[in-house]
Design a protein around this motif. Structure first.
Motif, PDB file in Angstrom:
ATOM      1  N   TYR A   1     -19.816  34.339  -4.791  1.00 38.36           N
ATOM      2  CA  TYR A   1     -20.694  33.814  -5.847  1.00 38.36           C
ATOM      3  C   TYR A   1     -21.159  32.397  -5.515  1.00 38.36           C
ATOM      4  O   TYR A   1     -22.328  32.049  -5.725  1.00 38.36           O
ATOM      5  N   SER A   2     -20.227  31.579  -5.005  1.00 36.56           N
ATOM      6  CA  SER A   2     -20.584  30.198  -4.669  1.00 36.56           C
ATOM      7  C   SER A   2     -21.702  30.153  -3.629  1.00 36.56           C
ATOM      8  O   SER A   2     -22.571  29.282  -3.682  1.00 36.56           O
ATOM      9  N   ARG A   3     -21.677  31.105  -2.689  1.00 36.02           N
ATOM     10  CA  ARG A   3     -22.716  31.131  -1.648  1.00 36.02           C
ATOM     11  C   ARG A   3     -24.057  31.589  -2.231  1.00 36.02           C
ATOM     12  O   ARG A   3     -25.112  31.096  -1.830  1.00 36.02           O
ATOM     13  N   ILE A   4     -24.009  32.527  -3.182  1.00 37.29           N
ATOM     14  CA  ILE A   4     -25.248  33.064  -3.762  1.00 37.29           C
ATOM     15  C   ILE A   4     -25.873  32.072  -4.744  1.00 37.29           C
ATOM     16  O   ILE A   4     -27.087  31.839  -4.730  1.00 37.29           O
ATOM     17  N   ALA A   5     -25.050  31.483  -5.603  1.00 37.25           N
ATOM     18  CA  ALA A   5     -25.564  30.696  -6.728  1.00 37.25           C
ATOM     19  C   ALA A   5     -25.623  29.203  -6.454  1.00 37.25           C
ATOM     20  O   ALA A   5     -26.180  28.452  -7.253  1.00 37.25           O
ATOM     21  N   ASN A   6     -25.042  28.752  -5.323  1.00 38.28           N
ATOM     22  CA  ASN A   6     -24.926  27.318  -5.073  1.00 38.28           C
ATOM     23  C   ASN A   6     -24.193  26.609  -6.214  1.00 38.28           C
ATOM     24  O   ASN A   6     -24.463  25.457  -6.536  1.00 38.28           O
ATOM     25  N   ARG A   7     -23.325  27.336  -6.848  1.00 39.14           N
ATOM     26  CA  ARG A   7     -22.537  26.798  -7.950  1.00 39.14           C
ATOM     27  C   ARG A   7     -21.304  27.683  -8.070  1.00 39.14           C
ATOM     28  O   ARG A   7     -21.390  28.878  -7.863  1.00 39.14           O
ATOM     29  N   ASP A   8     -20.143  27.080  -8.391  1.00 41.01           N
ATOM     30  CA  ASP A   8     -18.962  27.939  -8.499  1.00 41.01           C
ATOM     31  C   ASP A   8     -18.975  28.706  -9.824  1.00 41.01           C
ATOM     32  O   ASP A   8     -19.643  28.319 -10.788  1.00 41.01           O
ATOM     33  N   LEU A   9     -18.255  29.813  -9.839  1.00 42.14           N
ATOM     34  CA  LEU A   9     -18.289  30.729 -10.975  1.00 42.14           C
ATOM     35  C   LEU A   9     -17.783  30.075 -12.246  1.00 42.14           C
ATOM     36  O   LEU A   9     -18.286  30.335 -13.349  1.00 42.14           O
ATOM     37  N   LEU A  10     -16.796  29.198 -12.121  1.00 46.95           N
ATOM     38  CA  LEU A  10     -16.274  28.527 -13.308  1.00 46.95           C
ATOM     39  C   LEU A  10     -17.356  27.674 -13.974  1.00 46.95           C
ATOM     40  O   LEU A  10     -17.459  27.632 -15.201  1.00 46.95           O
ATOM     41  N   SER A  11     -18.160  26.990 -13.162  1.00 46.51           N
ATOM     42  CA  SER A  11     -19.251  26.191 -13.715  1.00 46.51           C
ATOM     43  C   SER A  11     -20.268  27.079 -14.420  1.00 46.51           C
ATOM     44  O   SER A  11     -20.792  26.730 -15.490  1.00 46.51           O
ATOM     45  N   SER A  12     -20.566  28.240 -13.839  1.00 47.14           N
ATOM     46  CA  SER A  12     -21.514  29.158 -14.469  1.00 47.14           C
ATOM     47  C   SER A  12     -20.983  29.685 -15.792  1.00 47.14           C
ATOM     48  O   SER A  12     -21.723  29.811 -16.773  1.00 47.14           O
ATOM     49  N   ILE A  13     -19.673  30.002 -15.842  1.00 48.62           N
ATOM     50  CA  ILE A  13     -19.075  30.458 -17.100  1.00 48.62           C
ATOM     51  C   ILE A  13     -19.181  29.357 -18.153  1.00 48.62           C
ATOM     52  O   ILE A  13     -19.469  29.617 -19.322  1.00 48.62           O
ATOM     53  N   ASP A  14     -18.957  28.097 -17.727  1.00 52.32           N
ATOM     54  CA  ASP A  14     -19.134  26.955 -18.622  1.00 52.32           C
ATOM     55  C   ASP A  14     -20.536  26.929 -19.229  1.00 52.32           C
ATOM     56  O   ASP A  14     -20.714  26.644 -20.416  1.00 52.32           O
ATOM     57  N   ARG A  15     -21.534  27.200 -18.395  1.00 52.70           N
ATOM     58  CA  ARG A  15     -22.931  27.121 -18.833  1.00 52.70           C
ATOM     59  C   ARG A  15     -23.356  28.317 -19.682  1.00 52.70           C
ATOM     60  O   ARG A  15     -24.203  28.194 -20.558  1.00 52.70           O
ATOM     61  N   GLU A  16     -22.764  29.484 -19.411  1.00 51.02           N
ATOM     62  CA  GLU A  16     -23.219  30.721 -20.054  1.00 51.02           C
ATOM     63  C   GLU A  16     -22.434  31.098 -21.307  1.00 51.02           C
ATOM     64  O   GLU A  16     -22.904  31.875 -22.127  1.00 51.02           O
ATOM     65  N   PHE A  17     -21.191  30.588 -21.421  1.00 51.97           N
ATOM     66  CA  PHE A  17     -20.324  30.989 -22.540  1.00 51.97           C
ATOM     67  C   PHE A  17     -19.826  29.749 -23.273  1.00 51.97           C
ATOM     68  O   PHE A  17     -19.975  28.621 -22.797  1.00 51.97           O
TER      69      PHE A  17
END
Length: 455
Positions: free
Chosen positions: A350-366
């Motif tokens: 995920y980090s390679r695809i999104a240029n962001r770690d999954l935990l940060s994305s969960i922070d932003r989305e939930f």
């Protein structure tokens, strides 16, 4: 013994409370030994660095210990932890599944079971063969601070406890000496022996002699581990309000077998259906996540499917960062069903695809409890001891102490991975768990906690 996630990638997603830059929770230390991210290749197409020329080379384990850890107390010796030939202080990485061989990739012929591989600079100049290739699975060893006592005698311990509570006053130190140095299974035998010998209930006697936090701690130690988890969940949902953090801590971190035993115990001991209680006390996506956890059906195959990890990472990206709004059910499906090693590979992809770690994305989305639940699952996939170290730290940080959380984690992890939790605590917060416990607690409560954590 374990360093969960060993060997990990040489980077660690940044999220609150986790090691600051330069203190990453990785073993071996970042940049020294790399590990293949996909079958047949090393990260970035690189290769294992050359072995250091001698034992004194920078970054190489000093005799008798691993880097940064001061040694792994109690590391298993049999079946894979003999000394290197000619170098008694150098532990050989285990040759079983999950350990990617030695720092320098050995010559190809050593895989075929030929003679010992000659590796310049290694003590003795060689390592035994055959050596396994880097496997997809990761075997994890963990260690509790409490071990079963040798030469155990339940009757003798019952007698010690009886004398400690008889007459005026209570000999708390005698009680501490017994309960902090027996496994949970041995404590159950002591309870049974006490009732047989004296016709009295040990727990009722302890309750009458103790009070406050030390009473809660000792009673927790005498509960069977499955019952204690079930009791904690019932207590978290009983009465007005719900302690969501307790539900997350238990249901999102236990193994399938532990979850199933907890669910059965909850029903048999309290006459209640845990799913129904969860539905009554929670709602929305958080409710669905907890119900998923209660099934105890997470894939436990330790072999990583890197293609599936890539697909899941893409799926998660499209369900969150890659669209307006969030497809919460996709996050629930992936994080509730994949094995923890598989999730670790997904996080890295995920980090390679999104240029962001999954935990940060969960922070932003939930937000709220579902965010905390999803992050707990990801944190456990990456480094379970680090999750519990963080929980312990925040139970004592600031004014006051969350004694119930402190007691619950120390008791429930004392025979599983409290050694690793202590190591992570020191790395993450530059102080020992014992130091923080000593400054936040007092009296017999402090003495018993310190005895359990191994001080």
């Amino acid at each position: 013994m374990s360093y969960p996630g060993y060997p990990p990638s040489d980077s660690y997603p940044a999220f609150p409370g986790y090691p600051p830059t330069g203190q990453e929770s990785v073993y071996p230390p970042a940049g020294q030994y790399t590990y293949p991210a996909v079958p047949g290749g090393f990260p970035g197409g690189g290769s294992y660095p050359a072995a250091p020329p001698n034992a004194g080379a920078a970054g190489y384990p000093a005799p008798g210990g691993y880097p940064a850890s001061g040694g792994f107390p109690g590391a298993p010796q049999a079946g894979g932890m003999p000394p290197y030939p000619g170098g008694p202080g150098f532990p050989v990485p285990p040759t079983g599944p999950g350990f990617g061989g030695y720092p320098q990739q050995p010559p190809a012929q050593s895989y075929a079971g030929g003679g010992p591989a000659q590796i310049p600079g290694f003590p003795g100049g060689q390592v035994p063969s055959p050596m396994p290739g880097p496997p997809a699975a990761v075997v994890q060893y963990t260690q509790g601070t409490i071990q079963a006592a040798p030469n155990f005698d339940a009757g003798r311990d019952a007698e010690i406890l009886r004398k400690a509570m008889k007459g005026f006053g209570t000999d708390e130190q005698a009680i501490i000496n017994v309960v902090a140095n027996r496994s949970n299974d041995q404590r159950q035998k002591i309870k049974a022996a006490f009732k047989t010998m004296y016709g009295k209930d040990l727990i009722k006697d302890l309750k009458s002699e103790l009070s406050g936090n030390v009473e809660e701690l000792i009673l927790a130690l005498f509960m069977p581990s499955t019952y204690y988890d079930a009791w904690s969940l019932r207590h978290a949902m009983k009465g007005a309000g719900t302690q969501e953090s307790v539900l997350i801590e238990i249901l999102c971190t236990r193994t399938n077998q532990e979850i199933r035993e907890i669910v059965n115990c909850y029903n048999s001991e309290f006459g209640r259906d845990i799913e129904q209680d969860i539905r009554s006390d929670t709602s929305g996506h958080f409710e669905r996540l907890l119900i998923s956890m209660c099934q105890g059906n997470r894939d436990e195959n330790q072999t990583v499917d890197y293609q599936k990890a890539q697909e899941d990472a893409q799926r998660l990206y499209q369900a969150g960062e890659g669209r307006l709004g969030t497809d919460e059910s996709c996050f629930n499906m992936v994080l509730a069903s994949r094995s923890f090693p598989q999730l670790k590979a997904t996080v890295e992809a995920y980090s390679r695809i999104a240029n962001r770690d999954l935990l940060s994305s969960i922070d932003r989305e939930f937000s709220g409890n579902v965010e905390r639940g999803l992050k707990t699952i990801v944190q456990c996939a990456l480094n379970r001891p680090a999750f519990f170290a963080e929980r312990l730290y925040y139970s004592m940080k600031g004014a006051g102490t969350d004694d119930s959380t402190l007691i619950r984690i120390v008791v429930t992890r004392s025979e599983i991975d409290l050694v690793q939790i202590k190591q992570m605590f020191t790395q993450m917060y530059q102080k020992t768990l014992a130091t923080m416990i000593a400054s936040d607690t007092s009296g017999d409560y402090r003495k018993l906690l310190l005895a359990i954590v191994g001080q």
